[in-house]
Enzyme design. Structure first.
Site, PDB file in Angstrom:
ATOM      1  N   TYR A  52      58.645  27.357  50.257  1.00 11.48           N
ATOM      2  CA  TYR A  52      59.788  28.321  50.173  1.00 11.48           C
ATOM      3  C   TYR A  52      60.884  28.022  51.045  1.00 11.48           C
ATOM      4  O   TYR A  52      60.976  27.852  52.244  1.00 11.48           O
ATOM      5  CB  TYR A  52      59.219  29.640  50.554  1.00 11.48           C
ATOM      6  CG  TYR A  52      57.808  29.961  49.856  1.00 11.48           C
ATOM      7  CD1 TYR A  52      57.379  29.842  48.486  1.00 11.48           C
ATOM      8  CD2 TYR A  52      56.885  30.855  50.655  1.00 11.48           C
ATOM      9  CE1 TYR A  52      56.335  30.134  47.928  1.00 11.48           C
ATOM     10  CE2 TYR A  52      55.700  31.290  49.813  1.00 11.48           C
ATOM     11  CZ  TYR A  52      55.574  30.796  48.662  1.00 11.48           C
ATOM     12  OH  TYR A  52      54.100  31.475  48.005  1.00 11.48           O
ATOM     13  N   PRO A 200      50.212  41.676  41.835  1.00 11.92           N
ATOM     14  CA  PRO A 200      49.605  42.945  41.447  1.00 11.92           C
ATOM     15  C   PRO A 200      50.293  43.873  40.788  1.00 11.92           C
ATOM     16  O   PRO A 200      49.775  44.590  39.884  1.00 11.92           O
ATOM     17  CB  PRO A 200      49.016  43.445  42.875  1.00 11.92           C
ATOM     18  CG  PRO A 200      49.927  42.971  44.050  1.00 11.92           C
ATOM     19  CD  PRO A 200      50.451  41.646  43.533  1.00 11.92           C
ATOM     20  N   VAL A 201      51.792  43.700  41.132  1.00  9.85           N
ATOM     21  CA  VAL A 201      52.600  44.746  40.410  1.00  9.85           C
ATOM     22  C   VAL A 201      53.361  44.323  39.283  1.00  9.85           C
ATOM     23  O   VAL A 201      54.302  44.554  38.605  1.00  9.85           O
ATOM     24  CB  VAL A 201      53.517  45.383  41.299  1.00  9.85           C
ATOM     25  CG1 VAL A 201      52.680  46.139  42.305  1.00  9.85           C
ATOM     26  CG2 VAL A 201      54.584  44.394  41.943  1.00  9.85           C
ATOM     27  N   GLY A 204      57.100  43.679  39.156  1.00 14.15           N
ATOM     28  CA  GLY A 204      57.830  44.837  39.314  1.00 14.15           C
ATOM     29  C   GLY A 204      57.583  45.965  37.828  1.00 14.15           C
ATOM     30  O   GLY A 204      58.087  46.957  37.833  1.00 14.15           O
ATOM     31  N   LEU A 205      56.716  45.373  36.870  1.00  9.49           N
ATOM     32  CA  LEU A 205      56.429  46.152  35.753  1.00  9.49           C
ATOM     33  C   LEU A 205      55.456  47.361  36.195  1.00  9.49           C
ATOM     34  O   LEU A 205      55.664  48.397  35.427  1.00  9.49           O
ATOM     35  CB  LEU A 205      55.769  45.437  34.679  1.00  9.49           C
ATOM     36  CG  LEU A 205      56.868  44.307  33.898  1.00  9.49           C
ATOM     37  CD1 LEU A 205      55.832  43.454  33.256  1.00  9.49           C
ATOM     38  CD2 LEU A 205      57.850  44.887  33.240  1.00  9.49           C
ATOM     39  N   LEU A 206      54.921  47.221  37.016  1.00 13.58           N
ATOM     40  CA  LEU A 206      53.899  48.459  37.362  1.00 13.58           C
ATOM     41  C   LEU A 206      54.539  49.191  38.558  1.00 13.58           C
ATOM     42  O   LEU A 206      53.701  49.517  39.614  1.00 13.58           O
ATOM     43  CB  LEU A 206      52.513  47.894  37.703  1.00 13.58           C
ATOM     44  CG  LEU A 206      51.838  47.396  36.527  1.00 13.58           C
ATOM     45  CD1 LEU A 206      50.646  46.245  36.940  1.00 13.58           C
ATOM     46  CD2 LEU A 206      51.464  48.221  35.498  1.00 13.58           C
ATOM     47  N   THR A 207      55.764  49.382  38.471  1.00 12.38           N
ATOM     48  CA  THR A 207      56.378  50.316  39.513  1.00 12.38           C
ATOM     49  C   THR A 207      57.361  51.111  38.827  1.00 12.38           C
ATOM     50  O   THR A 207      57.655  51.196  37.517  1.00 12.38           O
ATOM     51  CB  THR A 207      57.377  49.428  40.520  1.00 12.38           C
ATOM     52  OG1 THR A 207      58.541  48.962  39.742  1.00 12.38           O
ATOM     53  CG2 THR A 207      56.578  48.243  41.082  1.00 12.38           C
TER      54      THR A 207
END
Length: 300
Positions: A52, A200-201, A204-207
């Protein structure tokens, strides 16, 4: 915050960890504030990688954690080697590189040991025995406490499970990516190896901001329309979307920690607050009936 044992190790990691990849070196102050807030909110697991930002991410994390080392579980990764011109990187799982790279990571992170050192990828064609030998030697030398791999390749995971002493596998896992459920979660649990769930999200689709995150080509094997349909179904549940996303992966007995990223203190607070609400077994089963039960097609 609840902590879980990482595989057969002596490490106990918070159920929500912090993926530090999104921190930028020019935002040292912001990154430090997020990390400090995370510790205050019960998070003790921090994950980075030498890849990174050419190692600058490790420098930021190391600086932010200075004076707090005894309170946290620190993990980084190795294997992706930047080219000299910094225009790209190549894969290098050799023993010589791993044993050199670890010392550079330790210096950037301002510590004399790593709690968890992870191979950042890998293929079945790698010199796996040599790679394992490197990690085992680093463990004996006291430079690392434990090691694991970051992979979604079934053949690689099975080979390391058979030949090595890995305590964890980092893999992408979410409602939108249920591939680990079919063959990896039970297999790893039986071998006393924990999963570190990244993504896990699902970007950002699961926000609550999911409508801004949907793209024309959808997500994995979901079309845009399928993404929207699934989210709209999930939103009919009484549990908030972000809470649903985190609870879904954490209810697996194999998952020790989920590591969403947070660029700001506000985002971190949203994640930690969302963690407090959980799904019932019935709600989780309903989601499984709505979402695709995809499988890994390659790397057999």
């Amino acid at each position: 915050m609840k902590q879980n044992q990482l595989g057969k190790s002596e490490l106990f990691v918070s159920e929500i960890g912090l993926g530090c990849m999104s921190f930028q070196s020019e935002q040292q102050q912001t990154g430090t504030r997020v990390i400090e807030e995370a510790i205050d909110r019960g998070i003790n697991f921090f994950d980075t990688a030498d890849l990174y930002e050419y190692g600058l991410n490790e420098q930021l994390v190391g600086s932010a954690l200075k004076g707090k080392r005894q309170d946290i579980i620190l993990a980084t990764k190795v294997g992706n080697r930047w080219n000299e011109d910094k225009q790209g990187w190549h894969w290098d799982p050799s023993k010589s590189y791993i044993k050199t790279a670890v010392k550079e990571s330790l210096q950037r992170l301002q510590t004399d040991y790593l709690d968890l050192y992870q191979l950042h990828g890998g293929t079945i064609e790698d010199p796996i025995d040599e790679t394992i030998e490197a990690f085992e030697e680093l463990q004996k030398e006291g430079l690392i406490r434990y090691y694991g791999i970051s992979s979604i390749r079934p053949n690689v995971i099975r080979e390391y499970t058979k030949k090595s002493n890995i305590v964890s596998v980092m893999m992408q896992y979410s409602i939108f990516d249920r591939r680990p459920e079919e063959e990896m979660l039970n297999f790893l649990h039986e071998n006393e190896i924990s999963v570190i769930a990244r993504g896990p999200v699902a970007r950002g689709l699961l926000t609550d901001k999911w409508q801004k995150k949907v793209v024309e080509n959808g997500y994995l094997d979901y079309s845009k329309a399928e993404v929207e349909t699934l989210i709209e179904k999930i939103e009919t549940l009484p549990v908030p979307l972000l809470s649903t996303a985190l609870s879904y992966v954490l209810t697996s007995k194999t998952v020790a920690t989920a590591i969403p990223g947070a660029r700001t203190v506000e985002q971190l607070e949203e994640i930690v607050n969302a963690y407090e609400e959980t799904l019932s077994n019935e709600q989780r089963e309903q989601i499984k009936a709505w979402a695709k039960a995809s499988v890994y097609e390659a790397h057999r």
